[in-house]
Design a protein around this motif. Structure first.
Motif: not given
Ligand code: ZN
Ligand code: ZN
Length: 333
Positions: A24-34, A44-46
């Motif tokens: 949830v709301d990750p600050s780094l790019p992740k495969p799946l973000a909520i 964030r982008a990416g």
């Protein structure tokens, strides 16, 4: 007793769900973000794929370009592995959502940024019962009490009536605050054109495309100084002291932010007309919300944690600070 919720792991970079299946709301790019909402410290982008409301996905596309979205409407549930994910209104900005995460009968709410005060640009916050409430505490001290927005808007109307040869230049964050101020002005019966700084135009158009009527808007950039006299001009706070503002007719410098309750902030920013209009819960809203959702535990992501942790302790609710990095609600608050 601590809850045995081990499938939610708050970390520096976001809230990890089910062993990294999503964040949830990750600050780094992740495969799946909520993503709870479109402000840059949450969206964030990416990312590979983004679960968010259609409105938040549209805001992310406007800011970052094509985004692989997994649109989820308010009240709709999707499954990520064995976790059920449902989004509910957070009342913060257009598209803002709280995230309900459910697994094996355990319920966790991540509020994202939220408020309880009326906002004509988005549906109101819905209190959802849960075991763990993960909340912000931007204004988590008893001194923070936000007045009704209508009182603040009345000050703008008075100033315009007093000085028809000047304009009122309102500094407001481009996503959320600007459109909310415009809507509140319309509610107060202000029906003249509102002039916009160029940085506002794209997001105002996006709000209108999502059904938020803003009335007649004009570009301040192409306008003559004389036609803006007696009118409201809306610009990002950074533009207030910019060369750009020099072409306006003797502007009254106003700014809309929850922080302007603090006198020192008014002085620091040299504001003539502080408007205490906040998109974050004040102390009363925070504590009322915790009472209503009645969690066993409260986890505080960011803000004035100490005050809220103390309140929880006094009210026999377990609480902890997560010290999330990268969350700044300075500009948008
Ligand atoms: Zn926000
Ligand atoms: Zn925030």
């Amino acid at each position: 007793m601590s809850l045995p919720i081990d499938w939610i792991k708050p970390g520096a970079g976001g809230i990890e769900v089910a062993g990294g299946a999503a964040f949830v709301d990750p600050s780094l790019p992740k495969p799946l973000a909520i993503v709870t909402h479109g402000h840059a410290d949450h969206a964030r982008a990416g990312h590979g794929r983004v679960i968010a409301t259609p409105e938040t996905l549209a805001i992310m596309e406007a800011r970052y370009g094509p985004t692989e979205g997994w649109p989820v409407a308010y009240g709709e549930t999707v499954e990520v592995g064995d976790v059920r994910v449902t989004l509910y209104p957070a009342g913060h900005v257009l598209g803002s959502a709280q995230v309900l995460l459910e697994r094996a009968g355990e319920r966790v709410i991540v509020t994202g940024d939220f408020k309880r005060a009326a906002d004509p640009t988005c549906p109101p916050f819905v209190p959802i019962a849960c075991d763990v409430l993960i909340t912000e505490a931007t204004f988590g001290l008893p001194v923070f009490r936000h007045p009704p927005a209508s009182d603040e808007i009345a000050k703008v109307m008075e100033r315009l009536a007093e000085s028809p040869e000047r304009c009122v230049l309102v500094g407001a964050y481009a996503l959320g605050k600007a459109q909310r101020v415009i809507c509140h002005l319309r509610e107060a019966g202000y029906d003249k054109p509102i002039y916009l700084h160029g940085a506002m135009e794209k997001l105002c158009a996006l709000y209108e495309a999502h059904g938020v009527a803003l009335g007649e808007l004009r570009s301040a950039t192409g306008a003559e100084a004389a036609e803006m006299a007696g009118h409201v001009v809306v610009a990002p706070p950074s533009a207030l002291r910019d060369r750009w503002a020099r072409r306006l007719p003797d502007p009254v410098l106003a700014m809309a932010s929850g922080w302007l309750q603090v006198r020192q902030r008014v002085r620091q920013n040299n504001i003539d007309l502080p408007l205490v209009i906040s998109d974050h819960a004040d102390w009363e809203e925070l504590t009322r919300t915790i009472r209503e959702v009645a969690p066993s535990e409260v986890w505080v992501t960011h803000g004035s944690e100490a005050g809220l942790l103390r309140w929880c302790e006094l009210n026999q609710i377990r609480a902890r600070a997560l010290h999330m990095v990268g969350r700044t609600d300075e500009g948008e608050a």
